[in-house]
Design a protein around this motif. Sequence first.
Motif, PDB file in Angstrom:
ATOM      1  N   LEU A  15      15.235  50.021  31.327  1.00 43.88           N
ATOM      2  CA  LEU A  15      14.036  50.094  30.506  1.00 43.88           C
ATOM      3  C   LEU A  15      14.423  50.458  29.084  1.00 43.88           C
ATOM      4  N   SER A  16      13.550  50.121  28.141  1.00 45.40           N
ATOM      5  CA  SER A  16      13.753  50.641  26.795  1.00 45.40           C
ATOM      6  C   SER A  16      13.496  52.148  26.827  1.00 45.40           C
ATOM      7  N   ARG A  17      13.988  52.838  25.816  1.00 54.48           N
ATOM      8  CA  ARG A  17      13.790  54.294  25.775  1.00 54.48           C
ATOM      9  C   ARG A  17      12.307  54.634  25.703  1.00 54.48           C
ATOM     10  N   ARG A  18      11.556  53.830  24.944  1.00 54.73           N
ATOM     11  CA  ARG A  18      10.115  54.073  24.826  1.00 54.73           C
ATOM     12  C   ARG A  18       9.420  53.852  26.169  1.00 54.73           C
ATOM     13  N   ALA A  19       9.774  52.761  26.868  1.00 51.85           N
ATOM     14  CA  ALA A  19       9.157  52.479  28.164  1.00 51.85           C
ATOM     15  C   ALA A  19       9.506  53.561  29.179  1.00 51.85           C
ATOM     16  N   ALA A  20      10.736  54.054  29.110  1.00 51.41           N
ATOM     17  CA  ALA A  20      11.142  55.123  30.031  1.00 51.41           C
ATOM     18  C   ALA A  20      10.346  56.396  29.769  1.00 51.41           C
ATOM     19  N   ARG A  21      10.169  56.734  28.501  1.00 53.13           N
ATOM     20  CA  ARG A  21       9.392  57.927  28.150  1.00 53.13           C
ATOM     21  C   ARG A  21       7.959  57.796  28.643  1.00 53.13           C
ATOM     22  N   GLU A  22       7.354  56.626  28.445  1.00 49.13           N
ATOM     23  CA  GLU A  22       5.971  56.415  28.880  1.00 49.13           C
ATOM     24  C   GLU A  22       5.856  56.439  30.402  1.00 49.13           C
ATOM     25  N   ALA A  23       6.862  55.917  31.101  1.00 50.00           N
ATOM     26  CA  ALA A  23       6.838  55.934  32.569  1.00 50.00           C
ATOM     27  C   ALA A  23       6.846  57.365  33.084  1.00 50.00           C
ATOM     28  N   VAL A  24       7.662  58.213  32.466  1.00 57.43           N
ATOM     29  CA  VAL A  24       7.699  59.623  32.871  1.00 57.43           C
ATOM     30  C   VAL A  24       6.355  60.287  32.593  1.00 57.43           C
ATOM     31  N   GLU A  25       5.820  60.075  31.406  1.00 53.57           N
ATOM     32  CA  GLU A  25       4.551  60.698  31.035  1.00 53.57           C
ATOM     33  C   GLU A  25       3.400  60.229  31.920  1.00 53.57           C
ATOM     34  N   ARG A  26       3.484  58.996  32.451  1.00 54.41           N
ATOM     35  CA  ARG A  26       2.446  58.490  33.358  1.00 54.41           C
ATOM     36  C   ARG A  26       2.615  59.006  34.780  1.00 54.41           C
ATOM     37  N   GLY A  27       3.711  59.730  35.024  1.00 51.40           N
ATOM     38  CA  GLY A  27       3.935  60.270  36.360  1.00 51.40           C
ATOM     39  C   GLY A  27       4.518  59.267  37.328  1.00 51.40           C
ATOM     40  N   GLN A  28       5.269  58.298  36.819  1.00 48.95           N
ATOM     41  CA  GLN A  28       5.822  57.240  37.661  1.00 48.95           C
ATOM     42  C   GLN A  28       7.281  57.477  38.048  1.00 48.95           C
ATOM     43  N   VAL A  29       7.816  58.640  37.681  1.00 49.87           N
ATOM     44  CA  VAL A  29       9.213  58.955  37.975  1.00 49.87           C
ATOM     45  C   VAL A  29       9.279  60.240  38.793  1.00 49.87           C
ATOM     46  N   ASP A  30      10.053  60.201  39.876  1.00 46.24           N
ATOM     47  CA  ASP A  30      10.298  61.375  40.712  1.00 46.24           C
ATOM     48  C   ASP A  30      11.758  61.792  40.591  1.00 46.24           C
TER      49      ASP A  30
END
Length: 303
Positions: A15-30
Amino acid sequence: MKVRLDKIVAERFQLSRRAAREAVERGQVDVGGVRRVDPAEEVGPDDELSFHPNRPRADLAERRLTVLYEDRDVLVIDKPPGLLVQPTELRERDTLLERAGRYQIHKRGVKKPYVGIVHRIDQLTSGVILLVTSPRALRPFQELFRTHTIERDYLAVVEGVFITPEGRIDIPLVDDAGDNRRGVSREPGVGIPATTHFRVIESYGTVASLVAVRLETGRTHQIRIHLAALEHTVVGDPVYGRRGRPKFPIRFHRQALHAASLGFIHPLSGQPIRVEAPVPKDFTTLTDQLKHDYGVVKVADQG
């Protein structure tokens, strides 16, 4: 070496760094099976990560406080593991401090909330923590902790079994034990006095034990350092743990340490207060697996 969560997510899942940050903030990463929402949280290269791109955005309710006790001057909170008490130099947005301020705005109608920190528990430790919500309460509660006139009880799962069912650890601590880590003093008269009491609740074969711990003093990392000094490292401890030791048979994504209760005489009201935090699911899952794999011996059955 630990790295920011959004950075390692970007690398592992292309993922791009921005997409990764947004994925974490959306709660999509464990991380280790537990949802994380702070992109700046630091994780290890061997930590188990999973990405759930179709998971709905984490509700803000999941970032609210679990309040165990409150009055006009204090909040006693059940802190989840993984949540920082306050931001580091990385300026994390989701911290206990931020949640406590938001709680006062939305639940108490306070326009300019005040939050005072009088003690801390580690990011990877769960359980009871007390914050003050009025300036008048700050010094009286700081004094409670400074004079150790407050009961602080913990639960820990540690490696190995104890020879004695209970005891007192009275070893001074130093900021650098010679390996750039805090540790116990090896020289008479050197270090800050620190006292920890422990009582074995149950053991699991010869692999691990569940212990109740009471702090008489409250130094940084005191419980973890004292137990490690007895060769009973807290399971999952990333700092004082497994250097040169055989791998622990059950993987646990954080240190198995839970702040179980606080007891004190309220310095402003004079009322006795005792607050307990329920044992979190990941902790009970660990002890259940230890019981299943190795059996359990209650301390009352020993001897």
